[in-house]
Enzyme design. Structure first.
Site, PDB file in Angstrom:
ATOM      1  N   HIS A  27       5.459   5.676  11.606  1.00 28.77           N
ATOM      2  CA  HIS A  27       4.903   5.560  10.191  1.00 28.77           C
ATOM      3  C   HIS A  27       3.771   6.770   9.960  1.00 28.77           C
ATOM      4  O   HIS A  27       2.603   6.474   9.798  1.00 28.77           O
ATOM      5  CB  HIS A  27       4.057   4.158  10.188  1.00 28.77           C
ATOM      6  CG  HIS A  27       3.645   3.941   8.642  1.00 28.77           C
ATOM      7  ND1 HIS A  27       3.965   4.520   7.479  1.00 28.77           N
ATOM      8  CD2 HIS A  27       3.163   2.534   8.044  1.00 28.77           C
ATOM      9  CE1 HIS A  27       3.329   3.802   6.400  1.00 28.77           C
ATOM     10  NE2 HIS A  27       2.962   2.685   6.671  1.00 28.77           N
ATOM     11  N   ARG A  53      11.316   3.613   2.915  1.00 24.99           N
ATOM     12  CA  ARG A  53      11.200   2.716   4.163  1.00 24.99           C
ATOM     13  C   ARG A  53      12.224   1.920   4.551  1.00 24.99           C
ATOM     14  O   ARG A  53      12.792   1.515   3.698  1.00 24.99           O
ATOM     15  CB  ARG A  53       9.833   1.720   3.651  1.00 24.99           C
ATOM     16  CG  ARG A  53       9.549   0.904   4.544  1.00 24.99           C
ATOM     17  CD  ARG A  53       8.390  -0.193   4.274  1.00 24.99           C
ATOM     18  NE  ARG A  53       7.263   0.472   4.766  1.00 24.99           N
ATOM     19  CZ  ARG A  53       5.899  -0.138   4.781  1.00 24.99           C
ATOM     20  NH1 ARG A  53       5.881  -1.281   4.447  1.00 24.99           N
ATOM     21  NH2 ARG A  53       5.030   0.589   5.271  1.00 24.99           N
ATOM     22  N   ARG A  98       0.863  -1.120  -0.038  1.00 20.76           N
ATOM     23  CA  ARG A  98      -0.048   0.032   0.052  1.00 20.76           C
ATOM     24  C   ARG A  98       0.860   1.234   0.094  1.00 20.76           C
ATOM     25  O   ARG A  98       0.615   2.267  -0.761  1.00 20.76           O
ATOM     26  CB  ARG A  98      -0.849   0.217   1.410  1.00 20.76           C
ATOM     27  CG  ARG A  98      -2.399  -0.660   1.144  1.00 20.76           C
ATOM     28  CD  ARG A  98      -2.514  -1.189   2.509  1.00 20.76           C
ATOM     29  NE  ARG A  98      -1.466  -2.172   2.839  1.00 20.76           N
ATOM     30  CZ  ARG A  98      -1.693  -3.570   2.496  1.00 20.76           C
ATOM     31  NH1 ARG A  98      -2.712  -3.778   1.706  1.00 20.76           N
ATOM     32  NH2 ARG A  98      -0.942  -4.204   2.796  1.00 20.76           N
ATOM     33  N   THR A  99       1.733   1.258   1.006  1.00 25.08           N
ATOM     34  CA  THR A  99       2.621   2.575   1.104  1.00 25.08           C
ATOM     35  C   THR A  99       3.247   2.694  -0.162  1.00 25.08           C
ATOM     36  O   THR A  99       3.209   4.003  -0.685  1.00 25.08           O
ATOM     37  CB  THR A  99       3.506   2.447   2.236  1.00 25.08           C
ATOM     38  OG1 THR A  99       2.631   1.960   3.419  1.00 25.08           O
ATOM     39  CG2 THR A  99       3.969   3.883   2.823  1.00 25.08           C
ATOM     40  N   LYS A 131      26.582  -4.483  -1.924  1.00 23.19           N
ATOM     41  CA  LYS A 131      27.916  -4.445  -1.849  1.00 23.19           C
ATOM     42  C   LYS A 131      28.728  -3.804  -0.901  1.00 23.19           C
ATOM     43  O   LYS A 131      29.860  -3.465  -0.685  1.00 23.19           O
ATOM     44  CB  LYS A 131      28.293  -3.532  -3.137  1.00 23.19           C
ATOM     45  CG  LYS A 131      27.812  -4.151  -4.404  1.00 23.19           C
ATOM     46  CD  LYS A 131      28.272  -3.342  -5.644  1.00 23.19           C
ATOM     47  CE  LYS A 131      27.390  -3.362  -6.772  1.00 23.19           C
ATOM     48  NZ  LYS A 131      27.212  -2.310  -7.759  1.00 23.19           N
TER      49      LYS A 131
HETATM   50  N1   CP Z   1      -0.221  -0.017   5.744  1.00 27.92           N
HETATM   51  C1   CP Z   1       1.066  -0.416   5.307  1.00 27.92           C
HETATM   52  O1   CP Z   1       1.951   0.144   5.611  1.00 27.92           O
HETATM   53  O2   CP Z   1       0.955  -1.324   4.317  1.00 27.92           O
HETATM   54  P1   CP Z   1       2.225  -1.852   3.324  1.00 27.92           P
HETATM   55  O3   CP Z   1       3.202  -2.507   4.545  1.00 27.92           O
HETATM   56  O4   CP Z   1       1.619  -2.413   2.406  1.00 27.92           O
HETATM   57  O5   CP Z   1       2.809  -0.652   2.730  1.00 27.92           O
END
Ligand code: CP
Length: 302
Positions: free
Chosen positions: A128, A100, A50-51, A79
């Site tokens: 998050h 991320r 999603r993110t 590396k």
């Molecule tokens: N909600 C969320 O962060 O989903 P993903 O890990 O799929 O990005």
């Protein structure tokens, strides 16, 4: 000063409300050519559906271009290249970085190295913030306000970065009440309870919620995250503790909504999905509008 979004506390209440306003604007009109000529780096050192996809769709809908990777094994990290060097270079290529990373604090570190804004798309069990903003937008849209909400948080409240950030954000609004439902091993960490105490905000802890769910405005379900456990036996002990079923929703408030950051495993039974109170797929869609809003706000495009 470069405007990063690393922690939900980087934004004020006014910023939250500005994001709500912008997200509603993008929901009404998703395709706006505000990123014409701009490049955004999408760097995912940890899996995401999603993110990453909602950010990349948001960038595309704003007319921007995307560089990056979905798996650090295809980058020079394999590396031995450091996060410092990777970010330093990419910040020369792009106008903004969405990142991320599994390590807590990595996004803050990246923001100290980068010459362009860094947006934290999740750093380990820490923060998050873009998920929290889309959660706020989902609550705002469905309840018409962010004040006076009774929020049930269910499941993994220890490692769940989304519940920690949501707690901090909702604490900025009038009269929130929190109900924490978790097994002892996964209860809300002490520092968050101390934070609520310091603000005089009420919270209650439970090991069961069937008898009290009728009080909820928002039920925020979470997955027990296998990837955060070093001991698989500990994970096995708690993985099936809470499963929300449709039969549990009979006496809930008309306007109650069920949220989940997703992915789910089995904590919401599929028999809940057709219930109008199940809002998690709409919530994921709200993520795209909210991320358009975050990009526009970060780059001062609106
Ligand atoms: N909600 C969320 O962060 O989903 P993903 O890990 O799929 O990005």
């Amino acid at each position: 000063m470069t405007k990063h979004l690393i922690s939900i506390t980087d934004y004020s209440k006014e910023d939250y409300m500005r994001i709500m306003e912008l997200a509603a604007d993008f929901e009404a009109n998703p395709n706006q050519n505000l990123l014409d000529g701009k490049v955004v780096a999408s760097m995912f050192f940890e899996p995401s559906t999603r993110t990453r996809l909602s950010f990349e769709t948001a960038i595309s809908r704003l007319g921007g271009r995307i560089i990056g990777f979905t798996d650090s094994s295809s980058s020079s990290v394999t590396k031995g290249e450091t996060l410092h060097d990777t970010i330093k270079m990419v910040s020369g290529y792009a106008d903004m970085i969405v990142m991320r990373h599994p390590l807590e604090g990595s996004a803050r570190y990246a923001s100290e190295v980068s010459d362009v804004p860094v947006i934290n798309a999740g750093d380990g069990a820490n923060q998050h913030p873009t998920q929290t903003l889309l959660d706020l937008y989902s609550i705002y849209k469905t309840q018409g306000t962010l004040d006076n909400q009774n929020i049930f948080m269910v499941g993994d409240l220890k490692y769940g970065r989304t519940v920690h950030s949501l707690l901090m954000a909702m604490s900025q609004f009038e009269n929130p009440i929190f109900n924490f439902i978790a097994p002892k091993e996964l209860e809300m960490p002490k520092e968050y309870k101390q934070y609520l105490d310091s603000k005089g905000i009420k919270y209650y802890e439970h090991s069961e919620f069937t008898d009290i769910i009728s009080e909820a405005d928002i039920v925020y379900m979470t997955r027990v995250q296998r990837e955060r456990f070093s001991d698989p036996i500990e994970y096995e002990k708690v993985k099936n503790v809470y499963i929300l079923r449709n039969s549990m929703l009979e006496n809930t408030k008309e306007n109650m909504r069920i949220l989940h950051p997703l992915p789910r495993v089995n904590e919401i039974h599929v028999d809940v999905d057709p219930n109008p109170k199940a809002y998690y797929f709409d919530q994921a869609l709200n993520g795209m509008y909210t991320r358009e809003a975050i990009i526009a706000h970060t780059l001062g495009l609106k």
